[in-house]
Design a protein around this motif. Structure first.
Motif, PDB file in Angstrom:
ATOM      1  N   VAL A  71       0.848  -1.189   0.000  1.00  0.00           N
ATOM      2  CA  VAL A  71       0.000   0.000   0.000  1.00  0.00           C
ATOM      3  C   VAL A  71       0.887   1.244   0.000  1.00  0.00           C
ATOM      4  O   VAL A  71       1.837   1.344   0.790  1.00  0.00           O
ATOM      5  CB  VAL A  71      -0.936  -0.002   1.221  1.00  0.00           C
ATOM      6  CG1 VAL A  71      -1.802   1.253   1.231  1.00  0.00           C
ATOM      7  CG2 VAL A  71      -1.797  -1.254   1.231  1.00  0.00           C
ATOM      8  N   CYS A  72       0.590   2.184  -0.890  1.00  0.00           N
ATOM      9  CA  CYS A  72       1.322   3.451  -0.983  1.00  0.00           C
ATOM     10  C   CYS A  72       0.341   4.600  -0.777  1.00  0.00           C
ATOM     11  O   CYS A  72      -0.822   4.536  -1.198  1.00  0.00           O
ATOM     12  CB  CYS A  72       2.020   3.579  -2.331  1.00  0.00           C
ATOM     13  SG  CYS A  72       3.289   2.328  -2.632  1.00  0.00           S
ATOM     14  N   VAL A  73       0.824   5.671  -0.142  1.00  0.00           N
ATOM     15  CA  VAL A  73      -0.023   6.812   0.214  1.00  0.00           C
ATOM     16  C   VAL A  73       0.610   8.096  -0.301  1.00  0.00           C
ATOM     17  O   VAL A  73       1.828   8.295  -0.186  1.00  0.00           O
ATOM     18  CB  VAL A  73      -0.221   6.899   1.741  1.00  0.00           C
ATOM     19  CG1 VAL A  73      -1.022   8.143   2.108  1.00  0.00           C
ATOM     20  CG2 VAL A  73      -0.915   5.659   2.267  1.00  0.00           C
ATOM     21  N   SER A  74      -0.229   8.958  -0.862  1.00  0.00           N
ATOM     22  CA  SER A  74       0.186  10.306  -1.244  1.00  0.00           C
ATOM     23  C   SER A  74      -0.659  11.296  -0.447  1.00  0.00           C
ATOM     24  O   SER A  74      -1.886  11.334  -0.588  1.00  0.00           O
ATOM     25  CB  SER A  74      -0.009  10.526  -2.745  1.00  0.00           C
ATOM     26  OG  SER A  74       0.335  11.852  -3.099  1.00  0.00           O
ATOM     27  N   SER A  75      -0.008  12.064   0.418  1.00  0.00           N
ATOM     28  CA  SER A  75      -0.737  12.971   1.308  1.00  0.00           C
ATOM     29  C   SER A  75       0.227  13.997   1.874  1.00  0.00           C
ATOM     30  O   SER A  75       1.451  13.799   1.889  1.00  0.00           O
ATOM     31  CB  SER A  75      -1.400  12.174   2.441  1.00  0.00           C
ATOM     32  OG  SER A  75      -1.939  13.024   3.418  1.00  0.00           O
ATOM     33  N   PHE A 125      10.037   7.323   0.185  1.00  0.00           N
ATOM     34  CA  PHE A 125       9.192   8.517   0.284  1.00  0.00           C
ATOM     35  C   PHE A 125       8.949   9.200  -1.064  1.00  0.00           C
ATOM     36  O   PHE A 125       8.170  10.144  -1.125  1.00  0.00           O
ATOM     37  CB  PHE A 125       9.817   9.531   1.255  1.00  0.00           C
ATOM     38  CG  PHE A 125       9.879   9.047   2.670  1.00  0.00           C
ATOM     39  CD1 PHE A 125       8.823   9.273   3.543  1.00  0.00           C
ATOM     40  CD2 PHE A 125      10.994   8.367   3.133  1.00  0.00           C
ATOM     41  CE1 PHE A 125       8.878   8.843   4.855  1.00  0.00           C
ATOM     42  CE2 PHE A 125      11.052   7.919   4.444  1.00  0.00           C
ATOM     43  CZ  PHE A 125       9.992   8.158   5.311  1.00  0.00           C
ATOM     44  N   GLU A 126       9.605   8.749  -2.116  1.00  0.00           N
ATOM     45  CA  GLU A 126       9.459   9.400  -3.423  1.00  0.00           C
ATOM     46  C   GLU A 126       9.151   8.371  -4.512  1.00  0.00           C
ATOM     47  O   GLU A 126       9.679   8.434  -5.614  1.00  0.00           O
ATOM     48  CB  GLU A 126      10.731  10.193  -3.757  1.00  0.00           C
ATOM     49  CG  GLU A 126      11.063  11.270  -2.730  1.00  0.00           C
ATOM     50  CD  GLU A 126      12.387  11.952  -2.999  1.00  0.00           C
ATOM     51  OE1 GLU A 126      12.937  11.745  -4.112  1.00  0.00           O
ATOM     52  OE2 GLU A 126      12.890  12.670  -2.126  1.00  0.00           O
ATOM     53  N   THR A 127       8.275   7.420  -4.195  1.00  0.00           N
ATOM     54  CA  THR A 127       7.885   6.400  -5.161  1.00  0.00           C
ATOM     55  C   THR A 127       6.869   6.975  -6.152  1.00  0.00           C
ATOM     56  O   THR A 127       5.957   7.705  -5.761  1.00  0.00           O
ATOM     57  CB  THR A 127       7.287   5.188  -4.431  1.00  0.00           C
ATOM     58  OG1 THR A 127       8.286   4.633  -3.574  1.00  0.00           O
ATOM     59  CG2 THR A 127       6.817   4.140  -5.417  1.00  0.00           C
ATOM     60  N   VAL A 128       7.025   6.622  -7.414  1.00  0.00           N
ATOM     61  CA  VAL A 128       6.102   7.067  -8.467  1.00  0.00           C
ATOM     62  C   VAL A 128       5.447   5.820  -9.063  1.00  0.00           C
ATOM     63  O   VAL A 128       6.019   5.167  -9.936  1.00  0.00           O
ATOM     64  CB  VAL A 128       6.828   7.874  -9.556  1.00  0.00           C
ATOM     65  CG1 VAL A 128       5.833   8.337 -10.619  1.00  0.00           C
ATOM     66  CG2 VAL A 128       7.559   9.063  -8.943  1.00  0.00           C
ATOM     67  N   ASP A 142       1.218  13.196 -10.540  1.00  0.00           N
ATOM     68  CA  ASP A 142       2.397  14.047 -10.608  1.00  0.00           C
ATOM     69  C   ASP A 142       3.011  14.267  -9.228  1.00  0.00           C
ATOM     70  O   ASP A 142       4.020  14.966  -9.103  1.00  0.00           O
ATOM     71  CB  ASP A 142       2.036  15.397 -11.239  1.00  0.00           C
ATOM     72  CG  ASP A 142       0.882  16.089 -10.513  1.00  0.00           C
ATOM     73  OD1 ASP A 142       0.276  15.442  -9.612  1.00  0.00           O
ATOM     74  OD2 ASP A 142       0.582  17.253 -10.828  1.00  0.00           O
ATOM     75  N   ARG A 143       2.401  13.674  -8.195  1.00  0.00           N
ATOM     76  CA  ARG A 143       2.935  13.773  -6.827  1.00  0.00           C
ATOM     77  C   ARG A 143       3.499  12.421  -6.414  1.00  0.00           C
ATOM     78  O   ARG A 143       2.938  11.373  -6.741  1.00  0.00           O
ATOM     79  CB  ARG A 143       1.833  14.188  -5.847  1.00  0.00           C
ATOM     80  CG  ARG A 143       1.297  15.596  -6.089  1.00  0.00           C
ATOM     81  CD  ARG A 143       0.317  15.971  -4.983  1.00  0.00           C
ATOM     82  NE  ARG A 143       0.937  15.823  -3.670  1.00  0.00           N
ATOM     83  CZ  ARG A 143       0.270  16.014  -2.518  1.00  0.00           C
ATOM     84  NH1 ARG A 143      -1.014  16.322  -2.537  1.00  0.00           N
ATOM     85  NH2 ARG A 143       0.888  15.877  -1.366  1.00  0.00           N
ATOM     86  N   PRO A 144       4.600  12.416  -5.676  1.00  0.00           N
ATOM     87  CA  PRO A 144       5.185  11.137  -5.241  1.00  0.00           C
ATOM     88  C   PRO A 144       4.334  10.484  -4.156  1.00  0.00           C
ATOM     89  O   PRO A 144       3.557  11.140  -3.453  1.00  0.00           O
ATOM     90  CB  PRO A 144       6.562  11.537  -4.714  1.00  0.00           C
ATOM     91  CG  PRO A 144       6.405  12.956  -4.277  1.00  0.00           C
ATOM     92  CD  PRO A 144       5.413  13.572  -5.231  1.00  0.00           C
ATOM     93  N   PHE A 145       4.501   9.191  -4.031  1.00  0.00           N
ATOM     94  CA  PHE A 145       3.817   8.403  -3.003  1.00  0.00           C
ATOM     95  C   PHE A 145       4.837   7.915  -1.974  1.00  0.00           C
ATOM     96  O   PHE A 145       6.030   7.831  -2.257  1.00  0.00           O
ATOM     97  CB  PHE A 145       3.102   7.202  -3.632  1.00  0.00           C
ATOM     98  CG  PHE A 145       1.788   7.533  -4.289  1.00  0.00           C
ATOM     99  CD1 PHE A 145       0.591   7.081  -3.756  1.00  0.00           C
ATOM    100  CD2 PHE A 145       1.745   8.293  -5.447  1.00  0.00           C
ATOM    101  CE1 PHE A 145      -0.620   7.369  -4.364  1.00  0.00           C
ATOM    102  CE2 PHE A 145       0.548   8.589  -6.065  1.00  0.00           C
ATOM    103  CZ  PHE A 145      -0.649   8.124  -5.519  1.00  0.00           C
ATOM    104  N   THR A 146       4.327   7.561  -0.810  1.00  0.00           N
ATOM    105  CA  THR A 146       5.146   7.016   0.271  1.00  0.00           C
ATOM    106  C   THR A 146       4.785   5.549   0.470  1.00  0.00           C
ATOM    107  O   THR A 146       3.606   5.209   0.632  1.00  0.00           O
ATOM    108  CB  THR A 146       4.924   7.784   1.583  1.00  0.00           C
ATOM    109  OG1 THR A 146       5.313   9.140   1.402  1.00  0.00           O
ATOM    110  CG2 THR A 146       5.744   7.180   2.716  1.00  0.00           C
ATOM    111  N   ARG A 147       5.793   4.689   0.461  1.00  0.00           N
ATOM    112  CA  ARG A 147       5.558   3.272   0.734  1.00  0.00           C
ATOM    113  C   ARG A 147       5.279   3.075   2.222  1.00  0.00           C
ATOM    114  O   ARG A 147       6.015   3.581   3.066  1.00  0.00           O
ATOM    115  CB  ARG A 147       6.766   2.437   0.322  1.00  0.00           C
ATOM    116  CG  ARG A 147       7.011   2.388  -1.188  1.00  0.00           C
ATOM    117  CD  ARG A 147       8.205   1.518  -1.500  1.00  0.00           C
ATOM    118  NE  ARG A 147       8.436   1.372  -2.926  1.00  0.00           N
ATOM    119  CZ  ARG A 147       7.934   0.388  -3.673  1.00  0.00           C
ATOM    120  NH1 ARG A 147       7.180  -0.545  -3.095  1.00  0.00           N
ATOM    121  NH2 ARG A 147       8.178   0.328  -4.967  1.00  0.00           N
TER     122      ARG A 147
END
Length: 777
Positions: free
Chosen positions: A684-688, A706-709, A720-725
């Motif tokens: 699960v990855c979160v962008s927030s 912290f900068e997963t695409v 266009d925003r990175p996701f966090t694992r």
């Protein structure tokens, strides 16, 4: 044999004596007796004939032999040749012995008994003797007396043993490894390379002697491959994929977006602004109540006291700590907070005092010993963060290990630290015209939370002021917190959900937190429920273990009521086994006022903070769901619904909806972050805005986490925003509910199948939950 005196064969001995001597010689050659025993028995047989054999040399000196073509020894005068001390074969020089051997061979030929065929060729030296020089120690004679009949020396080899060096004998083939050459020389001097006649092994040789010989023949250390079994090699081999294995069949999942943050709510510009507001306008409002191990309230911190004490600490840190006429600290420096789990009041003062001084608090556990392994990892974190000052209380400092000078001892792996006691008498009141710096929430680091990986290493997750405020706002909206509500907190207030709810979000909403120390839970597991009743708490923050312990302690408690609760937050609800505790707790306490919709599991991680949380229907949440999944399919990362009657299934509960203002997707565990299918398990990855920002001082690992695409199957980025694992393994189920089936840290890959440590616990709970796991924990 004239030089030896009267030869033994010339003495008129009776036939039975000669037969006994021959048997004695054979026993010696077969190793049944030692040299000393042989001489003793031989002397006893010849005792009555001693006058006739005065000139006989009982040990039987070796006779000179003509050197063979491979022997480069110069014949010395007979009277100057000495018996070689390292020769093992001199005792076998006897015509009686030769006669006995020939008789035995003739006897076996008459009986037509097949001779032993397991013999080494003289052209192939043994592995041990080809590389090992001959033993010249004092034990060589005794060791040589244990030879087998198949290792009898020949006349030619006897002279060669005393003349040529051991490497030459290793090439030619030694007498101990080539019995064929021995017998061929006795038979008539046939070249050793063409001799295949062997001497049969006599059955009278004891089993212990054979076992000893086998032990001596073995190398001292077996080859490395002998430590591994064949089945282990098969397991380590590359397994071919099962053609019948389950495969995901769903469509590619879409990014799941949570509800937006409420726009019309008058939020404070920062958490420190909220603290100043409540500290000046509601100074007598209770903020935090601490209990002792008996359950008695020992201290209640008001918002006015929290504001004034935090100001004192901030002023002291910035103006009263100097080193060589310079301030010891400057804005942005990291400070360690060392407080026990039984003192939430002073921790809260230290935390907000550091925020007001623009310092970065790093909460850690209290070190118990100077060489604790876990403490060493924390010391590495403190060193990488550049921490030079630690805040604590007077009582905590007295319990720390001391050096001979009386100061706090230097812990192994820790950087040099100065210790500051922050009890009231050690702080300085700031002047009236002194005010803290700007209280706007920015991109600067607010605090660092430590995380221990499965390898045992400790890293620090940095949380910015902006992320801290966004997290408090999202939790307020998701949980429906309001002013003056009471929250009962059983968790550790220094980190994770205990910090986010019990120290940060509570101040944003002027809530009253009743902190239950862990020592009290050990003595009275029902204490948190009793405090919910006495304080009429509207919310409680627990783990599934606390719910289970309460079940064991609730017998006989009739005046317990949970009707005041509108939300029971289960912080470890992402663990598959928490569902059994939730169901059992509801079955017992539903008759005591607990409503089913009150139980709210949630999922979180140090990197992504709160990921998802179940909300009561009053807050617009969908009804809770359960999923009964095939564990066989889960081992291939595939979601297949199964029947609940089987023991090979995993039953999980939802952890609610995505946090407000956040987006969630599930990506493949291995390789590039491709989106999973709807029936596939992934990370699960979160962008927030409400997530951690980095691992402190580790830019390389930070980019991976912290900068997963995430990308689609065609390689197109989903945002266009990175996701966090998050490190959580799960999927999105019906109703846009998030399900968690394990953690990446507990993942075990065997061949092509994936298993999780959480699955093992869940399986044990399915078999016998109460007796098998919890009591043996």
């Amino acid at each position: 044999m004239a030089d030896r005196g009267c030869p033994l064969e010339a003495v008129p001995l009776p036939a039975e004596v000669r037969e006994s001597l021959a048997e004695l010689e054979l026993e010696l050659s077969e190793g049944d007796i030692t040299q000393k025993g042989y001489e003793k028995k031989r002397a006893k047989l010849l005792a009555r004939y001693i006058p006739l054999t005065q000139g006989v040399d009982l040990p039987l000196q070796a006779e000179p032999r003509t050197p063979g073509p491979s022997q480069s020894v110069v014949a010395a005068p007979r009277q100057q040749r000495l018996r070689p001390t390292n020769s093992r074969d001199e005792r076998f020089r006897s015509d009686v012995h030769t006669e006995a051997v020939q008789a035995a061979l003739a006897k076996y030929r008459e009986r037509k008994v097949p001779l032993p065929s397991k013999r080494r060729s003289v052209l192939v030296p043994s592995s041990a003797e080809a590389c090992t020089p001959p033993d010249t120690s004092s034990a060589s004679e005794d060791e040589g007396s244990l030879r087998r009949p198949g290792q009898l020396p020949s006349t030619a080899l006897q002279s060669r043993a005393s003349a040529e060096s051991w490497p030459e004998r290793a090439i030619q083939g030694s007498s101990s490894s080539s019995s064929a050459s021995s017998t061929s020389s006795h038979a008539g001097g046939t070249p050793a390379g063409h001799a295949h006649l062997g001497v049969p092994v006599n059955s009278r040789v004891s089993s212990k002697i054979r076992q000893l010989l086998d032990t001596l023949k073995r190398p001292k250390r077996p080859p490395l491959r002998e430590f591994f079994l064949d089945d282990a090699e098969e397991v380590l081999g590359v397994q071919q994929p099962d053609p019948n294995r389950p495969k995901p069949e769903g469509s590619q999942m879409a990014v799941l977006r949570g509800e937006p943050l409420a726009a019309g709510t008058p939020w404070p510009p920062s958490l420190l602004a909220a603290l100043q507001r409540w500290g000046t306008t509601q100074p007598r409002a209770p903020c935090l109540t601490a209990l002792d191990t008996t359950g008695k309230a020992i201290h209640t911190l008001t918002y006015g006291k929290l504001w004034s004490r935090s100001l004192k600490l901030a002023y002291t840190l910035l103006n009263k700590l100097t080193s060589k006429n310079e301030p010891l600290l400057k804005p942005g420096d990291r400070v360690a907070l060392v407080f026990p789990n039984s003192d939430p009041v002073m921790f809260m003062v230290a935390f907000y005092g550091c925020l007001l001084a623009e310092l970065v608090p790093v909460p850690i556990e209290v070190p118990l010993t100077r060489k604790d392994a876990g403490s060493q990892q924390v010391g590495f974190l403190l060193g990488s963060c550049g921490v030079t000052l630690a805040l604590t209380t007077d009582a905590c400092q007295k319990g720390l290990p001391k050096a001979q000078s009386g100061e706090v001892a230097a812990f192994k792996g820790w950087p040099p630290l100065a210790w500051l006691v922050i009890d009231g008498k050690h702080l300085t009141k700031p002047p009236r015209d002194w005010h803290p710096a700007s209280q706007e929430a920015g991109a600067g680091t607010a605090y660092i939370e430590y995380k221990t990986s499965k390898e045992g290493s400790t890293v620090g997750v940095t949380v910015s002021h902006a992320s801290l405020l966004a997290q408090c706002r999202a939790l307020t909206q998701a949980c429906g917190y309001s002013e003056a509500e009471t929250l009962t907190n059983v968790l550790d207030f220094k980190r994770d959900a205990g910090l986010w709810h019990g120290v940060l979000t509570s101040v944003l909403n002027r809530m009253h937190v009743v902190s239950i120390p862990y020592a009290l839970m050990k003595v009275n597991p029902l204490s948190w429920i009793q405090k919910v009743c006495s304080y009429k708490a509207r919310a409680a923050l627990v783990k599934s273990r606390d719910m289970h312990w309460s079940l064991l302690a609730q017998r006989g408690q009739r005046d317990v009521s949970l009707s005041s609760l509108r939300m029971l937050l289960v912080a470890d609800g992402a663990n598959p086994w928490s569902i059994s505790s939730c169901d059992a707790f509801l079955n017992v306490f539903q008759s005591r006022g607990l409503r089913p919709e009150v139980i709210c599991p949630c999922a979180s991680s140090p990197e992504a903070l709160t990921v998802a949380i179940r909300r009561p229907p009053a807050l617009g949440g969908p009804p809770p769901r359960k999923a009964v999944l095939s564990m066989h399919s889960l081992s291939y990362g595939v979601i297949r619904v199964d029947t609940e009657e089987k023991l090979s299934v995993l039953t999980v509960q939802d952890v609610g909806q995505v946090m407000p203002g956040a987006s969630v997707c599930v990506v493949k565990v291995d390789g590039a972050p491709y989106l999973c299918k709807t029936d596939e398990v992934g990370e699960v990855c979160v962008s927030s805005n409400a997530t951690g920002t980095a691992y402190y001082g580790l830019p390389g690992v930070t980019r991976n986490v912290f900068e997963t695409v995430p990308v689609t199957a065609g390689g197109v980025p989903v945002s266009d925003r990175p996701f966090t694992r998050t490190g959580l393994l799960g999927f999105v189920g019906p109703g846009d509910l998030v399900f968690i089936v394990g953690k990446l840290d507990g993942l075990m890959v065997v061949g092509v199948r994936r298993h999780n440590a959480d699955d093992i616990v869940a399986t044990a709970l399915a078999v016998e939950p109460m007796k098998f796991v919890y009591r043996g924990r």
